[in-house]
Design a protein around this motif. Structure first.
Motif, PDB file in Angstrom:
ATOM      1  N   ASN A 222      46.376  52.994  43.297  1.00 61.67           N
ATOM      2  CA  ASN A 222      45.329  53.639  42.850  1.00 61.67           C
ATOM      3  C   ASN A 222      44.428  52.853  42.098  1.00 61.67           C
ATOM      4  O   ASN A 222      44.683  51.909  41.258  1.00 61.67           O
ATOM      5  N   LYS A 223      42.888  52.891  42.092  1.00 64.55           N
ATOM      6  CA  LYS A 223      42.015  51.847  41.460  1.00 64.55           C
ATOM      7  C   LYS A 223      40.924  53.143  40.809  1.00 64.55           C
ATOM      8  O   LYS A 223      40.941  54.335  41.478  1.00 64.55           O
ATOM      9  N   ILE A 256      44.211  48.259  36.103  1.00 68.20           N
ATOM     10  CA  ILE A 256      44.889  46.894  36.418  1.00 68.20           C
ATOM     11  C   ILE A 256      44.448  46.639  38.222  1.00 68.20           C
ATOM     12  O   ILE A 256      44.310  45.488  38.358  1.00 68.20           O
ATOM     13  N   ASN A 257      44.686  47.758  38.844  1.00 70.25           N
ATOM     14  CA  ASN A 257      44.614  47.012  40.518  1.00 70.25           C
ATOM     15  C   ASN A 257      43.023  47.067  40.476  1.00 70.25           C
ATOM     16  O   ASN A 257      42.594  46.366  41.544  1.00 70.25           O
ATOM     17  N   ASP A 258      42.152  47.380  39.753  1.00 73.28           N
ATOM     18  CA  ASP A 258      40.507  47.169  39.948  1.00 73.28           C
ATOM     19  C   ASP A 258      40.365  45.586  39.693  1.00 73.28           C
ATOM     20  O   ASP A 258      39.554  44.879  39.983  1.00 73.28           O
ATOM     21  N   ILE A 259      40.710  45.191  38.348  1.00 70.98           N
ATOM     22  CA  ILE A 259      40.459  44.130  37.685  1.00 70.98           C
ATOM     23  C   ILE A 259      41.318  42.822  38.314  1.00 70.98           C
ATOM     24  O   ILE A 259      40.684  41.624  38.089  1.00 70.98           O
ATOM     25  N   ARG A 260      42.426  42.970  38.995  1.00 70.15           N
ATOM     26  CA  ARG A 260      43.247  41.846  39.339  1.00 70.15           C
ATOM     27  C   ARG A 260      42.490  41.171  40.559  1.00 70.15           C
ATOM     28  O   ARG A 260      41.741  42.143  41.255  1.00 70.15           O
ATOM     29  N   ARG A 271      37.067  43.534  39.599  1.00 74.49           N
ATOM     30  CA  ARG A 271      36.062  44.322  39.016  1.00 74.49           C
ATOM     31  C   ARG A 271      35.838  43.492  37.704  1.00 74.49           C
ATOM     32  O   ARG A 271      36.710  43.218  36.916  1.00 74.49           O
ATOM     33  N   ASN A 272      34.730  43.320  37.193  1.00 70.09           N
ATOM     34  CA  ASN A 272      34.228  43.111  35.743  1.00 70.09           C
ATOM     35  C   ASN A 272      34.437  43.990  34.892  1.00 70.09           C
ATOM     36  O   ASN A 272      34.599  45.051  35.047  1.00 70.09           O
ATOM     37  N   TYR A 308      48.313  37.652  38.630  1.00 70.86           N
ATOM     38  CA  TYR A 308      47.825  37.490  37.194  1.00 70.86           C
ATOM     39  C   TYR A 308      47.129  36.040  37.303  1.00 70.86           C
ATOM     40  O   TYR A 308      47.542  35.093  37.986  1.00 70.86           O
ATOM     41  N   GLU A 309      45.937  36.212  36.667  1.00 63.37           N
ATOM     42  CA  GLU A 309      45.219  34.952  36.269  1.00 63.37           C
ATOM     43  C   GLU A 309      44.313  34.975  35.171  1.00 63.37           C
ATOM     44  O   GLU A 309      44.095  36.173  34.840  1.00 63.37           O
ATOM     45  N   PRO A 310      43.559  34.254  34.698  1.00 61.06           N
ATOM     46  CA  PRO A 310      43.080  34.194  33.455  1.00 61.06           C
ATOM     47  C   PRO A 310      41.899  35.246  33.365  1.00 61.06           C
ATOM     48  O   PRO A 310      41.458  35.836  32.269  1.00 61.06           O
ATOM     49  N   VAL A 311      40.928  35.055  34.497  1.00 66.46           N
ATOM     50  CA  VAL A 311      39.815  35.893  34.575  1.00 66.46           C
ATOM     51  C   VAL A 311      40.080  37.115  34.135  1.00 66.46           C
ATOM     52  O   VAL A 311      39.667  38.093  33.479  1.00 66.46           O
ATOM     53  N   SER A 312      41.117  38.019  35.093  1.00 67.74           N
ATOM     54  CA  SER A 312      41.464  39.382  34.970  1.00 67.74           C
ATOM     55  C   SER A 312      41.998  39.517  33.902  1.00 67.74           C
ATOM     56  O   SER A 312      42.043  40.688  33.165  1.00 67.74           O
ATOM     57  N   ALA A 313      43.037  38.726  33.192  1.00 68.09           N
ATOM     58  CA  ALA A 313      43.556  38.662  31.873  1.00 68.09           C
ATOM     59  C   ALA A 313      42.508  38.853  30.692  1.00 68.09           C
ATOM     60  O   ALA A 313      42.688  39.820  30.015  1.00 68.09           O
TER      61      ALA A 313
END
Length: 382
Positions: A222-223, A256-260, A271-272, A308-313
């Motif tokens: 879910n998002k 988490i599912n939105d921002i990854r 998403r930002n 995982y990547e720096p932007v979403s983190a």
């Protein structure tokens, strides 16, 4: 001539949700040569109720179905073969067809159940059927059978029960956990009731007996903002929380599912923070309109996971900082990030509480549930 209206006798009891599962679109649990989930099969679902009950009603959902839902030979009993199975009827009928987009609520079933006991609902699917309620542990037997034995292996599949209502003397305080797979408990041991909302419900029952019910409205994948494997939290808030749950308090734990990013090969950015803050505020405001308290839970780390990547983190860190501030619009904060993160690697979960660096295992769920201050809900040890 004035119509004569006879008053019906008043009932001293109330009906409250004791267990829930959110409707979710078909997850394609079948196979290419057998895309349906059930066909000429009997399905048993054991559900642990969050409160005691003098009688039960079952809500059968086809709200997200694409064809009429035919079920028959429904029966309920205490799990473990205790007592005689009782028929579950709808206006006296034991065979029903639930229209597309609808849900049907059963007649009262005179089954007395103590708090935290399991109730087994058995349903026969006479025709090929796609069930559209989120995955839960089920036992499936071939053909039409009176009972599905405990020895039948548990499967993790979608079914058709979206709520069990309990008749009791007074309404308890109802807490709803709204989230994704971490809330659904997708990585908990099957049939263990080891999901953090269930564990929280157990703690509340031990300290403040029969005063609280915790409902799990999590769905894997879910998002908050966008559709994916299911309708977003924004889209399903009215149906899954406001209309069905009788909620007094809601814990929102997802994002988490939105921002990854979207994964290979597209690698679409998530998403930002500004988008997410808008969505979080909307959920809090809509809950407040209905007199429901809204609690935010910080997003847990996912360093080392496949997306995982720096932007979403960085977005996660920004959002958690915002949640911890004073202007989030939420009534309280549950700092799940602080509870679970590895103190030596704050972007990651400790290796001993996860298998995929994203989802907690049983020990991780215990940590989440035990870290919650029960006084937040109004439960105080005497």
């Amino acid at each position: 001539m004035a119509a004569c209206i006879a008053a019906l006798p008043a009932r001293a009891q109330v009906w409250v949700p004791a267990w829930t599962a959110s409707p979710a679109p078909d997850r394609k649990d079948g196979t290419p040569d057998k895309p349906v989930q059930f066909a000429n099969q009997t399905v048993r679902q054991d559900m642990r109720l969050g409160t005691s009950a003098k009688a039960l009603r079952f809500r059968i959902s086809n709200e997200l179905g694409v064809a009429p839902l035919k079920v028959s030979a429904l029966s309920a009993q205490l799990a473990g073969g205790k007592g005689k199975p009782l028929p579950v009827t709808f206006d006296g009928r034991n065979d029903i067809v639930v229209p597309i987009g609808a849900a049907l609520l059963s007649d009262p079933v005179p089954l007395s159940v103590p708090a935290m006991a399991e109730v087994a609902l058995t349903v026969y699917f006479p025709e090929p059927t796609i069930a559209v309620v989120r995955r839960t542990p089920l036992r499936v037997a071939e053909g039409k059978v009176a009972a599905v034995a405990d020895t039948v292996k548990l499967s993790y599949l979608q079914n058709v029960v979206s709520a069990v209502y309990a008749e009791r003397a007074t309404k308890p305080t109802i807490v709803v956990a709204l989230g994704d797979s971490i809330t659904e408990g997708a990585t908990a041991t099957r049939g263990s009731h080891g999901q953090w909302p269930e564990l929280l419900g157990t703690r509340l029952q031990q300290v403040c007996p029969d005063q609280f019910v915790v409902l799990n409205q999590g769905i894997s994948g879910n998002k908050v903002m966008d559709p994916g494997r299911s309708h977003s939290a924004l889209a399903r808030l009215d149906r899954d929380v406001i209309a069905v749950s009788q909620a007094d308090q809601v814990i929102l734990f997802e994002g988490i599912n939105d921002i990854r990013h979207g994964g290979a090969p597209e690698m679409v950015p998530g998403r930002n923070a500004d988008d997410m803050i808008l969505a979080y505020r909307q959920i809090a405001q809509r809950l407040h309109q209905h007199g429901i308290k809204a609690y935010a839970a910080t997003m847990t780390p996912f360093g080392g996971s496949e997306r995982y990547e720096p932007v979403s983190a960085k977005t996660r860190t920004t959002l958690n900082t915002w949640m911890r501030g004073k202007d989030s619009g939420f009534d309280a904060l549950l700092d799940f990030d602080k509870t679970l993160r590895d103190p030596t690697r704050p972007e990651s979960l400790p290796d001993n509480i996860t298998r995929d660096h994203l989802h907690p295992n049983d020990e991780g769920y215990v940590r989440l549930a035990n870290a919650i201050d029960l006084s937040l809900f109004g439960c105080r040890a005497k």
